[in-house]
Design an enzyme around this catalytic site. Structure first.
Site, short mmCIF file in Angstrom:
data_model
loop_
_atom_site.label_atom_id
_atom_site.label_comp_id
_atom_site.label_asym_id
_atom_site.label_seq_id
_atom_site.Cartn_x
_atom_site.Cartn_y
_atom_site.Cartn_z
N GLY A 249 18.10 37.83 17.84
CA GLY A 249 17.44 36.82 18.66
C GLY A 249 17.53 37.18 20.13
CG ASP B 276 22.21 40.47 21.43
OD1 ASP B 276 21.08 40.97 21.62
OD2 ASP B 276 22.51 39.86 20.39
CB THR C 23 18.26 42.95 16.17
OG1 THR C 23 17.72 42.94 17.48
CG2 THR C 23 19.52 43.76 16.11
C1 SD4 Z 1 17.83 41.77 22.06
N1 SD4 Z 1 18.88 40.73 20.18
O1 SD4 Z 1 17.53 42.83 22.59
C2 SD4 Z 1 17.99 41.78 20.58
C3 SD4 Z 1 16.68 41.86 19.95
C4 SD4 Z 1 16.28 40.74 19.20
O2 SD4 Z 1 14.72 38.99 19.13
O3 SD4 Z 1 16.98 40.39 18.28
N2 SD4 Z 1 15.16 40.14 19.60
O4 SD4 Z 1 17.95 40.72 22.69
#
Ligand code: SD4
Length: 337
Positions: free
Chosen positions: A249, A228, A197
């Site tokens: 994350g 999130d 992200t």
């Molecule tokens: C999510 N935080 O959809 C985002 C995407 C991401 O590692 O950062 N993935 O959970």
């Protein structure tokens, strides 16, 4: 290629590093003492910050800066985690999540939006043109199209190929800390790092903070899963009295702890940006120690004075910083375990 490499000054941040403090100089026309700055998650934040800086350096508004900045990551087809070219859900649909928040506490968000390449701009329109904060799925798409956004296929051949590969085993397990693939390796344009992200925070010459966050979410997620990133308070939060925070994350853990809001509230209590991020990560560890061992979550924060910092569960997290003096990539080498 070379110019990009020169442009990135790598900075290794050791475990005992103090909170980073902006050494920036004010841009002409800034409010007294204000040093505009923009920070954003991961390597692709460097290019995104550059676009945001184009707005900030001319005394532009931080809201415009963060929108313009993250649109660079959304448009980058070599990046499989944001915008067009993002990896699809397990049924092959690319569904995007994004949110934006300004200095007045206005915010807008879209979740599970399909077929629109720039979800951040739709999120901004939700904020500016509707009485709502969040639109999802079909309704968000309808709203985007009513407002002139082009409907397009976001599943590009390379992402479709990755999905076809995944279908062979169909194991749904978020890949732990995939970002580490880029850690300690050459950073060259075009490499297919599996980044994450983009969350971006900016302080403008008027002393106002805004933030934006945009993602295709976890690769091969369940249909309808929202992380999130589009949730105000989880993936992003701005309080113009205090500061802003954003996360990257595994979103489920960030939602459970309302992570970005927590980071901002900790800064309100006097925590430095880095200490606030570290405490938010520690809450995740405390709630779910076993889960925390297997995932990556990182927070990034900027306070009203232009001080910034971050903390991530695992090593390998990077973020980009840009102000009137520098365009740096900071590599976080620390981790809790
Ligand atoms: C999510 N935080 O959809 C985002 C995407 C991401 O590692 O950062 N993935 O959970």
């Amino acid at each position: 290629m070379n110019s990009r490499r020169q442009f990135i000054k790598k900075t290794l941040v050791g475990a005992a590093a103090a909170t980073a403090v902006s050494q920036a100089i004010a841009v002409p026309g800034s409010r007294k003492g204000v040093k505009p700055i923009v920070i954003s998650t991961w390597d692709f934040g460097v290019a995104a910050n550059k676009a945001a800086w184009e707005v900030l350096k001319d005394n532009g508004r931080s809201l415009d800066a963060v929108e313009q900045g993250v649109k660079v990551a959304e448009a980058d087809l070599s990046n499989p985690t944001v915008g067009k070219g993002g990896y699809p859900d397990r049924d092959g649909h690319v569904t995007l999540d994004a949110c934006i928040m300004d200095e007045l506490g206005n915010c807008g968000s879209v979740a599970a939006l399909e077929h629109i390449a720039h979800p951040i701009s739709v999120a901004r329109l939700v904020m500016e043109k509707t009485p709502h904060v969040m639109l999802v799925g079909e309704g968000a798409l309808q709203f985007a199209m009513e407002n002139g956004f082009e409907r397009e296929n976001l599943l590009i051949p390379s992402s479709e190929k990755a999905w076809q590969e995944w279908l062979k085993e169909k194991k749904y397990k978020p890949i732990m800390n995939i970002e580490n693939k880029s850690f300690n390796t050459e950073r060259l344009p075009g490499n297919q790092y599996n980044h994450d992200t983009i969350g971006m925070l900016a302080l403008d010459a008027a002393g106002n903070l805004s933030g934006a966050c945009t993602t295709s979410g976890m690769a091969f997620k369940m249909r309808g899963r929202v992380g999130d990133s589009p949730i105000i308070g989880a993936g992003l939060y701005i309080d113009n009295e205090v500061g802003g925070a954003t996360s990257t994350g595994v979103g489920e853990e960030v939602i459970r702890t309302v992570g970005s809001f927590l980071v901002v509230e900790l800064m309100r209590q006097g925590y430095s940006p880095e200490a606030a991020c570290k405490e938010a990560v520690a809450r995740i560890v405390k709630k779910k120690p076993d889960t925390a061992r297997e995932i990556q979550v990182g927070f990034l924060a900027l306070n009203k004075k232009g001080e910034y910092g971050s903390y991530a569960l695992q090593s390998g997290f990077t973020y980009a910083v840009c102000d009137a003096q520098k365009q740096d990539l900071v590599i976080k080498g620390k981790h809790i375990f």
